[in-house]
Design an enzyme around this catalytic site. Structure first.
Site, PDB file in Angstrom:
ATOM      1  CG  HIS A 280      -2.044   0.967   1.094  1.00  0.00           C
ATOM      2  ND1 HIS A 280      -1.916   2.299   1.390  1.00  0.00           N
ATOM      3  CD2 HIS A 280      -3.297   0.777   0.642  1.00  0.00           C
ATOM      4  CE1 HIS A 280      -3.076   2.889   1.127  1.00  0.00           C
ATOM      5  NE2 HIS A 280      -3.927   2.004   0.671  1.00  0.00           N
ATOM      6  CG  ASP A 337      -8.778  -4.253  -2.861  1.00  0.00           C
ATOM      7  OD1 ASP A 337      -9.951  -4.137  -2.492  1.00  0.00           O
ATOM      8  OD2 ASP A 337      -8.166  -3.396  -3.507  1.00  0.00           O
TER       9      ASP A 337
HETATM   10  N1  ACO Z   1       4.214  -7.700  -4.906  1.00  0.00           N
HETATM   11  C1  ACO Z   1       5.572  -7.700  -5.063  1.00  0.00           C
HETATM   12  N2  ACO Z   1       6.348  -6.603  -4.889  1.00  0.00           N
HETATM   13  C2  ACO Z   1       5.727  -5.456  -4.562  1.00  0.00           C
HETATM   14  C3  ACO Z   1       4.326  -5.377  -4.386  1.00  0.00           C
HETATM   15  C4  ACO Z   1       3.567  -6.559  -4.570  1.00  0.00           C
HETATM   16  N3  ACO Z   1       2.257  -6.559  -4.412  1.00  0.00           N
HETATM   17  N4  ACO Z   1       3.987  -4.118  -4.061  1.00  0.00           N
HETATM   18  C5  ACO Z   1       5.133  -3.420  -4.039  1.00  0.00           C
HETATM   19  N5  ACO Z   1       6.195  -4.218  -4.332  1.00  0.00           N
HETATM   20  C6  ACO Z   1       7.608  -3.829  -4.329  1.00  0.00           C
HETATM   21  C7  ACO Z   1       7.968  -2.987  -5.552  1.00  0.00           C
HETATM   22  O1  ACO Z   1       8.418  -3.787  -6.617  1.00  0.00           O
HETATM   23  C8  ACO Z   1       9.074  -2.118  -4.979  1.00  0.00           C
HETATM   24  O2  ACO Z   1      10.237  -2.878  -4.882  1.00  0.00           O
HETATM   25  P1  ACO Z   1      11.703  -2.174  -5.048  1.00  0.00           P
HETATM   26  O3  ACO Z   1      11.827  -1.210  -3.910  1.00  0.00           O
HETATM   27  O4  ACO Z   1      12.678  -3.297  -5.017  1.00  0.00           O
HETATM   28  O5  ACO Z   1      11.684  -1.483  -6.400  1.00  0.00           O
HETATM   29  C9  ACO Z   1       8.616  -1.840  -3.542  1.00  0.00           C
HETATM   30  O6  ACO Z   1       7.802  -2.986  -3.184  1.00  0.00           O
HETATM   31  C10 ACO Z   1       7.795  -0.571  -3.388  1.00  0.00           C
HETATM   32  O7  ACO Z   1       6.681  -0.653  -4.281  1.00  0.00           O
HETATM   33  P2  ACO Z   1       6.095   0.561  -5.131  1.00  0.00           P
HETATM   34  O8  ACO Z   1       5.422   0.011  -6.341  1.00  0.00           O
HETATM   35  O9  ACO Z   1       7.173   1.587  -5.338  1.00  0.00           O
HETATM   36  O10 ACO Z   1       5.045   1.141  -4.103  1.00  0.00           O
HETATM   37  P3  ACO Z   1       3.852   2.097  -4.453  1.00  0.00           P
HETATM   38  O11 ACO Z   1       3.526   2.821  -3.202  1.00  0.00           O
HETATM   39  O12 ACO Z   1       4.150   2.904  -5.678  1.00  0.00           O
HETATM   40  O13 ACO Z   1       2.655   1.098  -4.855  1.00  0.00           O
HETATM   41  C11 ACO Z   1       0.841  -0.395  -4.690  1.00  0.00           C
HETATM   42  C12 ACO Z   1       1.669   0.691  -3.978  1.00  0.00           C
HETATM   43  C13 ACO Z   1       0.398   0.120  -6.072  1.00  0.00           C
HETATM   44  C14 ACO Z   1      -0.392  -0.680  -3.860  1.00  0.00           C
HETATM   45  C15 ACO Z   1       1.707  -1.664  -4.845  1.00  0.00           C
HETATM   46  O14 ACO Z   1       2.066  -2.153  -3.567  1.00  0.00           O
HETATM   47  C16 ACO Z   1       1.015  -2.760  -5.655  1.00  0.00           C
HETATM   48  O15 ACO Z   1       1.110  -2.762  -6.880  1.00  0.00           O
HETATM   49  N6  ACO Z   1       0.280  -3.705  -4.983  1.00  0.00           N
HETATM   50  C17 ACO Z   1      -0.467  -4.725  -5.682  1.00  0.00           C
HETATM   51  C18 ACO Z   1      -1.794  -4.156  -6.196  1.00  0.00           C
HETATM   52  C19 ACO Z   1      -2.784  -3.892  -5.091  1.00  0.00           C
HETATM   53  O16 ACO Z   1      -3.030  -4.723  -4.231  1.00  0.00           O
HETATM   54  N7  ACO Z   1      -3.423  -2.715  -5.148  1.00  0.00           N
HETATM   55  C20 ACO Z   1      -4.454  -2.319  -4.192  1.00  0.00           C
HETATM   56  C21 ACO Z   1      -3.956  -1.220  -3.299  1.00  0.00           C
HETATM   57  S1  ACO Z   1      -5.142  -0.831  -2.060  1.00  0.00           S
HETATM   58  C22 ACO Z   1      -6.328   0.039  -2.887  1.00  0.00           C
HETATM   59  O17 ACO Z   1      -6.122   0.688  -3.845  1.00  0.00           O
HETATM   60  C23 ACO Z   1      -7.633  -0.084  -2.370  1.00  0.00           C
END
Ligand code: ACO
Length: 401
Positions: A280, A337
């Site tokens: 998140h 979710d």
């Molecule tokens: N699985 C694997 N790796 C992940 C995940 C995941 N679900 N989420 C983040 N990471 C990793 C990224 O690759 C990144 O790694 P790095 O530092 O080595 O490059 C690090 O964790 C940080 O992730 P970001 O994408 O930079 O974080 P951001 O805050 O931009 O994204 C998000 C947040 C979009 C929710 C992300 O965690 C994600 O894509 N999750 C999966 C989709 C999801 O569940 N979305 C619902 C969110 S809640 C809502 O909207 C109601």
């Protein structure tokens, strides 16, 4: 906090913050959250209390008007909503043009946008009385039009709203009642739905809410603003994640239930796979909504006597991720979710309607944020950029290119 907006003209500097990770776009008195401590409050009331004790319409009133309603205010608000659930028959003609396999989120966004054409006074929403009526209409009619896609996918006639039923029961009745047999809303189902809608009702400046505010900042009407928000919610990184989660859990099940294989895949950046329902932007310790939903999933499934093997897969996956260095070091925890789809499925909601359920829940938040933005007379939202393209080039005519 520094008010960059005031500094800009004087300094000529532009701040770059891709994804607005550290940029506050507004001041708001609606929702407070602390991502480190896992706190979420609507107008000061904790999400735990509201999810346990309130109705979704009570929470909607709280978000939109700032206070919990008195008994009298609640009765009036609920009455207004109950008596505006019917949708103009001509909207059905718009709906009939959609193919039977259209995604319900695309249909919902289009129909909400179409509502502006049916209520042209919404173009001049500066008149407070009219705005109130549009707010009631949105809350009252969204569940009605949301059920149409499902009915069409089943080849069934749509159900008209029944104003004797409360908000959640009315939605369930429109979804599941058939003209050929008696349908009684199960109170366990309606209570579970009430809780899920409350948990999704607002979440400060998330992607869809920021979209609603940005569109509304041009003084676009409420229907167009919320239609844009529905489009933003649909994305798999935002609300669309609830559909992705259940599809992922199903895929793991079909693949023999090897959760570790999927954990490894999510850790491998080249796979392009992410663990949906994990991570998140703001919560870096735990998502308080996920805790409530996980418990609710256990309760609801056991009360309904549903034995869904994907619940066990979800729990194993969560445990494995919580013990894995990759997820721990990046502070990736289950979000709202991760378990919501399992409950929706137990309630009989089909997978492609999960994000629509999120939209119904988020609606009062979008409305409250749109209203706050307009009442505070916020300026049009217009971010800047740092240009990285070519400097000046002489025009080359087509024959010389
Ligand atoms: N699985 C694997 N790796 C992940 C995940 C995941 N679900 N989420 C983040 N990471 C990793 C990224 O690759 C990144 O790694 P790095 O530092 O080595 O490059 C690090 O964790 C940080 O992730 P970001 O994408 O930079 O974080 P951001 O805050 O931009 O994204 C998000 C947040 C979009 C929710 C992300 O965690 C994600 O894509 N999750 C999966 C989709 C999801 O569940 N979305 C619902 C969110 S809640 C809502 O909207 C109601």
């Amino acid at each position: 906090a520094i008010d960059i907006g005031k500094l800009r003209d004087k300094t000529g500097y532009i701040t770059i913050d891709n994804g607005f990770k550290n940029t506050g776009s507004t001041k708001s008195s609606i929702t407070f959250l602390d991502g480190e401590l896992g706190i979420l409050r609507y107008r000061g009331y904790s999400i735990e209390d509201l999810a346990e004790k309130a109705t979704f319409l009570e929470v909607s009133y709280l978000l939109i008007y700032g206070e919990l309603p008195t008994e009298e205010q609640y009765k009036e608000f609920e009455y207004e909503i109950r008596t505006h659930t019917l949708v103009n028959e001509d909207m059905r003609k718009v709906f009939e043009g959609f193919p039977v396999n259209a995604h319900p989120m695309g249909v919902l966004s289009s129909l909400v946008s179409a509502m502006s054409a049916f209520y042209p006074d919404s173009y001049d929403s500066n008149a407070p009385a009219d705005t109130e009526m549009h707010i009631i209409r949105m809350l009252a009619k969204l569940p009605t039009i949301a059920t149409w896609s499902y009915k069409k996918s089943q080849g069934h006639p749509v159900n008209y709203p029944n104003n004797e039923l409360d908000y959640c029961s009315n939605f369930l009745n429109m979804m599941f009642a058939l003209p050929v047999e008696k349908y009684e809303v199960d109170p366990v189902v309606s209570k579970a739905l009430n809780k899920l809608l409350i948990l999704h009702a607002d979440h400060e400046q998330n992607c869809s809410t920021s979209t609603v505010r940005l569109v509304g900042s041009s003084q676009a009407n409420i229907y167009s603003s919320i239609s844009a928000g529905i489009g933003a919610l649909w994305g798999p990184l935002h609300g669309g994640a609830n559909q992705e989660v259940i599809e992922m859990l199903e895929a793991i099940k079909a693949d023999g239930g090897d959760t570790q294989k999927y954990i490894n895949m999510a850790k491998d950046k080249s796979s392009g796979f992410r663990l949906f329902g994990f991570g998140h932007r703001v919560y870096k310790n735990f998502d308080p909504r996920a805790r409530i939903i996980k418990k609710a999933a256990d309760d609801v499934l056991s009360k309904l006597g549903v034995n869904d093997p994907v619940l066990e897969i979800a729990k194993t996956l969560e445990q494995a991720a919580l013990e894995d260095e990759y997820f721990v070091s990046r502070k990736l925890y289950p979000n709202v979710d991760f378990y919501s789809g399992i409950i929706y499925r137990a309630l009989g909601i089909p997978t492609n309607m999960f994000t629509v359920m999120f939209a119904i829940g988020r609606l009062p938040g979008w409305i409250a944020q749109w209203k706050e933005m307009r009442e505070n007379k916020e300026p049009i939202g217009r971010p800047r950029q740092v240009y990285t393209g070519p400097t000046h080039r002489d025009f080359v005519s087509m024959t010389d290119r």
